[in-house]
Design a protein around this motif. Structure first.
Motif, PDB file in Angstrom:
ATOM      1  N   GLU A  13       5.612 -11.986   4.801  1.00  0.00           N
ATOM      2  CA  GLU A  13       5.040 -11.823   3.461  1.00  0.00           C
ATOM      3  C   GLU A  13       6.069 -11.903   2.346  1.00  0.00           C
ATOM      4  OE1 GLU A  13       1.896 -12.009   3.431  1.00  0.00           O
ATOM      5  OE2 GLU A  13       1.699 -11.639   5.567  1.00  0.00           O
ATOM      6  N   CYS A  44       0.841  -1.201   0.000  1.00  0.00           N
ATOM      7  CA  CYS A  44       0.000   0.000   0.000  1.00  0.00           C
ATOM      8  C   CYS A  44       0.874   1.248   0.000  1.00  0.00           C
ATOM      9  CB  CYS A  44      -0.896  -0.013   1.231  1.00  0.00           C
ATOM     10  SG  CYS A  44      -1.985   1.416   1.359  1.00  0.00           S
ATOM     11  N   LYS A  81      -1.935  -1.304  -8.912  1.00  0.00           N
ATOM     12  CA  LYS A  81      -1.956  -1.432  -7.457  1.00  0.00           C
ATOM     13  C   LYS A  81      -2.410  -2.837  -7.111  1.00  0.00           C
ATOM     14  CE  LYS A  81      -3.291   3.428  -6.927  1.00  0.00           C
ATOM     15  NZ  LYS A  81      -4.340   4.355  -6.415  1.00  0.00           N
ATOM     16  N   LEU A  82      -1.466  -3.654  -6.654  1.00  0.00           N
ATOM     17  CA  LEU A  82      -1.766  -5.035  -6.322  1.00  0.00           C
ATOM     18  C   LEU A  82      -2.293  -5.125  -4.899  1.00  0.00           C
ATOM     19  CD1 LEU A  82      -1.477  -7.958  -7.469  1.00  0.00           C
ATOM     20  CD2 LEU A  82       0.710  -8.068  -6.262  1.00  0.00           C
ATOM     21  N   ILE A  83      -3.299  -5.952  -4.685  1.00  0.00           N
ATOM     22  CA  ILE A  83      -3.815  -6.211  -3.351  1.00  0.00           C
ATOM     23  C   ILE A  83      -2.971  -7.325  -2.720  1.00  0.00           C
ATOM     24  CG2 ILE A  83      -5.794  -7.023  -1.997  1.00  0.00           C
ATOM     25  CD1 ILE A  83      -7.595  -5.792  -4.123  1.00  0.00           C
ATOM     26  N   GLU A  84      -2.391  -7.034  -1.577  1.00  0.00           N
ATOM     27  CA  GLU A  84      -1.475  -7.987  -0.959  1.00  0.00           C
ATOM     28  C   GLU A  84      -2.204  -9.245  -0.497  1.00  0.00           C
ATOM     29  OE1 GLU A  84       2.020  -7.938   2.474  1.00  0.00           O
ATOM     30  OE2 GLU A  84       0.885  -6.141   2.015  1.00  0.00           O
ATOM     31  N   LYS A  85      -3.329  -9.063   0.182  1.00  0.00           N
ATOM     32  CA  LYS A  85      -4.132 -10.206   0.622  1.00  0.00           C
ATOM     33  C   LYS A  85      -5.611  -9.890   0.375  1.00  0.00           C
ATOM     34  CE  LYS A  85      -1.393 -12.486   4.194  1.00  0.00           C
ATOM     35  NZ  LYS A  85      -1.398 -12.965   5.603  1.00  0.00           N
ATOM     36  N   ARG A  86      -6.271 -10.777  -0.314  1.00  0.00           N
ATOM     37  CA  ARG A  86      -7.692 -10.568  -0.575  1.00  0.00           C
ATOM     38  C   ARG A  86      -8.495 -11.535   0.271  1.00  0.00           C
ATOM     39  NH1 ARG A  86     -10.226  -8.308  -4.986  1.00  0.00           N
ATOM     40  NH2 ARG A  86      -8.285  -8.379  -6.179  1.00  0.00           N
ATOM     41  N   THR A  87      -9.395 -11.017   1.064  1.00  0.00           N
ATOM     42  CA  THR A  87     -10.248 -11.829   1.928  1.00  0.00           C
ATOM     43  C   THR A  87     -11.689 -11.722   1.472  1.00  0.00           C
ATOM     44  OG1 THR A  87      -8.771 -11.472   3.817  1.00  0.00           O
ATOM     45  CG2 THR A  87     -10.998 -12.246   4.301  1.00  0.00           C
ATOM     46  N   VAL A  88     -12.328 -12.847   1.209  1.00  0.00           N
ATOM     47  CA  VAL A  88     -13.701 -12.864   0.740  1.00  0.00           C
ATOM     48  C   VAL A  88     -14.551 -13.575   1.792  1.00  0.00           C
ATOM     49  CG1 VAL A  88     -15.289 -13.630  -1.060  1.00  0.00           C
ATOM     50  CG2 VAL A  88     -12.955 -12.922  -1.658  1.00  0.00           C
TER      51      VAL A  88
END
Length: 251
Positions: free
Chosen positions: A80, A29, A242-249
């Protein structure tokens, strides 16, 4: 007063081998991805980096780390990034781990011309007493350990002395900036960026939107242009990368 530079490559061209480099961002970010890629292409080696962490294996500072361009890291978090952990544990990389709030204050202090300060963070631990592994040997033993730091009592409580940080260069990313170097950061992408910018002797900012002087409301400026020496405007693709480091669904 116009601090704009046409390309990222031109902006980082004079970063030499063994330079000290502060880099903004938290995870992925607010990281200056375009400047980091330009520095990778430029070829500088043996860099001493100050940053909260080192991105992930193939993004952010992980790009420099993965190609052996970084000799030392001062940061607060190794997770990470598997390559970061591997290089640290095998003795290829020296790492000075610092409490996150202390790291932030060391950068701010350096930028404000404050050489050192006392903080309660780390008192009674290896942060103050010394012995934290800075570099491992190939067999996993500790080759270089952190030194003990000065501890003093104030009003009955103990505090450890920490030194301000300044670096040769700093790389940051902002949402908006003008040609004078005044910067505005977007919500959580603000993170370490203003403090990193203060600590660099030469600070280079990549901005998603470049505006003319006077277009920014003085009350919304997060970092005044006095701390910025070069500004690079990103193109649409770079600004959107802009990459999302962790995606939580959530189900």
């Amino acid at each position: 007063m116009d601090k704009t530079v046409v390309t990222a490559a031109e902006a980082v061209a004079d970063i030499a081998d063994r330079s000290t480099l502060a880099v903004g961002g938290f995870g992925l970010c607010g990281i200056p991805e375009t400047l980091i890629r330009a520095l990778h292409a430029q070829g500088a080696r043996d860099l001493e980096v100050v940053s909260n962490n080192c991105g992930i294996d193939d993004r952010g500072l992980g790009i420099l780390l993965g190609t052996g361009r970084v000799a030392r890291v001062t940061g607060s978090y190794v997770g990470e990034n598997k390559e970061f952990a591997r290089q640290y544990l095998t003795g290829e990389l020296e790492v000075e781990l610092t409490p996150q709030g202390t790291l932030a204050e060391r950068l701010r202090a350096g930028g404000a011309g404050i050489p050192a300060f006392y903080t309660p963070a780390g008192v009674g631990t290896q942060v103050a007493e010394g012995g934290l592994p800075w570099r491992h040997a190939a067999d996993g033993s500790v080759a270089v350990a952190s030194p003990a730091k000065e501890v003093r009592d104030f009003n009955g409580d103990s505090y450890v002395l920490e030194h301000g940080i300044t670096t040769d260069f700093a790389l940051v990313r902002a949402a908006r900036g003008d040609r004078h170097g005044n910067l505005v950061f977007h919500t959580s992408a603000r993170n370490f960026n203003p403090l990193v910018a203060m600590a660099g002797r030469v600070t280079i900012a990549e901005v998603e939107e470049l505006v003319e002087p006077g277009a920014l409301d003085p009350d919304e400026i997060h970092l005044p242009g006095v701390f910025v020496q070069r500004v690079v405007e990103l193109d649409a693709a770079q600004a959107a990368d802009k990459l999302i480091e962790k995606r939580t669904v959530l189900a």
